[in-house]
Design a protein around this motif. Structure first.
Motif, mmCIF file in Angstrom:
data_model
loop_
_atom_site.group_PDB
_atom_site.id
_atom_site.type_symbol
_atom_site.label_atom_id
_atom_site.label_comp_id
_atom_site.label_asym_id
_atom_site.label_seq_id
_atom_site.Cartn_x
_atom_site.Cartn_y
_atom_site.Cartn_z
ATOM 1 N N UNK A 1 1.082 -1.437 0.494
ATOM 2 C CA UNK A 1 -0.108 -0.003 0.098
ATOM 3 C C UNK A 1 0.972 1.280 0.051
ATOM 4 N N UNK A 2 1.859 1.768 1.136
ATOM 5 C CA UNK A 2 2.774 2.353 0.858
ATOM 6 C C UNK A 2 3.430 2.589 -0.082
ATOM 7 N N UNK A 3 4.410 1.589 -0.885
ATOM 8 C CA UNK A 3 4.878 1.233 -1.773
ATOM 9 C C UNK A 3 4.085 2.084 -2.914
ATOM 10 N N UNK A 4 2.761 1.891 -3.158
ATOM 11 C CA UNK A 4 2.196 1.845 -4.303
ATOM 12 C C UNK A 4 2.306 3.479 -4.324
ATOM 13 N N UNK A 5 1.794 3.742 -2.729
ATOM 14 C CA UNK A 5 1.400 5.329 -2.832
ATOM 15 C C UNK A 5 2.641 5.991 -3.469
ATOM 16 N N UNK A 6 3.507 5.567 -2.927
ATOM 17 C CA UNK A 6 5.146 6.041 -3.028
ATOM 18 C C UNK A 6 4.689 6.615 -4.592
ATOM 19 N N UNK A 7 5.273 5.501 -5.139
ATOM 20 C CA UNK A 7 5.440 5.297 -6.682
ATOM 21 C C UNK A 7 4.478 6.332 -7.400
ATOM 22 N N UNK A 8 3.304 6.348 -7.442
ATOM 23 C CA UNK A 8 2.175 7.263 -7.193
ATOM 24 C C UNK A 8 3.009 8.912 -6.994
ATOM 25 N N UNK A 9 3.513 9.319 -6.311
ATOM 26 C CA UNK A 9 3.671 10.627 -5.889
ATOM 27 C C UNK A 9 4.745 10.710 -6.871
ATOM 28 N N UNK A 10 6.107 10.255 -7.271
ATOM 29 C CA UNK A 10 7.314 10.395 -7.483
ATOM 30 C C UNK A 10 7.075 9.558 -9.354
ATOM 31 N N UNK A 11 6.720 9.030 -9.680
ATOM 32 C CA UNK A 11 6.548 8.488 -10.823
ATOM 33 C C UNK A 11 4.654 8.524 -11.550
ATOM 34 N N UNK A 12 4.116 8.837 -11.168
ATOM 35 C CA UNK A 12 3.363 8.672 -11.574
ATOM 36 C C UNK A 12 1.553 7.916 -11.396
#
Length: 342
Positions: free
Chosen positions: A313-324
């Protein structure tokens, strides 16, 4: 202990080959002078600090490096009577300070009756902190003789001051200005003026030092917008975790199930990895113990905390922030593990 028996900590570096040759030559010279047998022990304190598996990519890389070092040493010995040994050490210990590394090295030296430690001048197992001077001092303080191999191999160093762009200048100015106003807690004319002056000084002094890559304004604005969505999401995750931990603390049976876990996160570059590691630590029930590039070691307090962690969950959210948005749809750690198993 005799000083013809050497301890040589190793790690990848531009001067490692020279250090191996120097250590073998030094051991043979000292053995000829003292009449005692020559031996060189090359040891690798495993940088994972804590090992939960019999094998891992980093452990395999360390063993490969030790094999290469042993081949170099045998080549340098040219048939002379010298014992070459290699070993992985501290694979079940947490190492973070010079004193930690010194304890491991001195203990190994005492166990194998080694009298001299030879250090690669670029030995830095932590990879981000100048460890060697403090480490040498700690080893010497423990009673082991210390030498440093000569610096015969020079590698080009990255200049501290790099070329910068006007975009980088204004990006740093804006960040410093916003931080100043945040600390001031006011947008009064005086605060705006002093903030602009302070931010200007910071930008002029550091714009070619602080920013390591070009700044794309459009991408930066998108990331800031996505980060604005991430903050309330993270706060919600922290609230949920706090409720769960409060329940556990108040439960008469204290139903905890602590366990260390590790995985390779699907995020790249320092800032996204740091954001993920800190987000995990901020969420009660999980604590980031160690990070190396994409490899994270996490202490989890409960089974549900582990499930949430591997659900990504957190990993996906961080990827969303930095990579879209597209990067957020990449497989979770659990899904990647299943793919590896098949």
């Amino acid at each position: 202990m005799t000083e013809s028996r050497l301890l040589v900590p190793v790690d990848e570096s531009a001067s490692l080959r020279n250090t191996v040759a120097y250590a073998v030559e030094e051991a043979l010279d000292r053995a000829a002078e003292s009449g005692s047998p020559a031996a060189v022990h090359f040891v690798y304190p495993l940088a994972e600090r804590i090992s939960f598996r019999s094998s891992s990519p980093r452990a395999d890389a360390a063993r490969t490096l030790l094999d290469r070092v042993a081949s170099w040493a045998e080549e340098d010995a040219e048939g002379a009577a010298v014992t070459i040994e290699t070993a992985l050490v501290a694979t079940h210990e947490y190492l973070s300070t010079p004193n930690d590394y010194a304890d491991v090295l001195v203990r190994y030296a005492n166990e194998h009756e080694l009298g001299l430690a030879v250090f690669d001048p670029r030995y830095d197992p932590i990879g981000s902190t100048p460890l060697l001077p403090s480490l040498e001092a700690e080893v010497r303080r423990a009673g082991l003789a210390v030498e440093e191999a000569p610096r015969n191999v020079e590698s080009p160093s990255q200049p501290l001051v790099r070329r910068g762009t006007i975009t980088q200048f204004f990006a740093l100015f804006a960040a410093a200005f916003a931080f100043y106003l945040l600390l001031a807690g006011s947008v009064a004319p005086f605060e705006l003026a002093t903030g602009a002056i302070s931010a200007g000084i910071v930008a002029v002094a550091l714009w070619r030092v602080s920013l390591t890559s070009p700044v794309a304004p459009r991408d930066a604005i998108k990331r800031l917008a996505r980060f604005g969505l991430y903050v309330p999401f993270l706060l919600w995750e922290i609230v949920k975790a706090n409720v769960e931990i409060a329940y556990i603390v108040l439960h008469p049976d204290l139903p905890i199930d602590p366990e260390m876990v590790e995985f390779d996160a699907a995020v790249w570059s320092a800032l996204p990895v740091t954001t993920l590691a800190n987000s995990i630590t901020l969420t009660p029930g999980t604590l980031t113990v160690d990070v190396d590039r994409q490899h994270l070691i996490i202490h989890t307090l409960t089974g549900s905390a582990r499930e949430e962690l591997f659900a990504g969950t957190l990993e996906r959210a961080v990827r969303f922030v930095f990579y879209g948005r597209a990067a957020a749809r990449l497989p979770s750690p659990f899904e990647r593990r299943e793919e590896d198993d098949t």
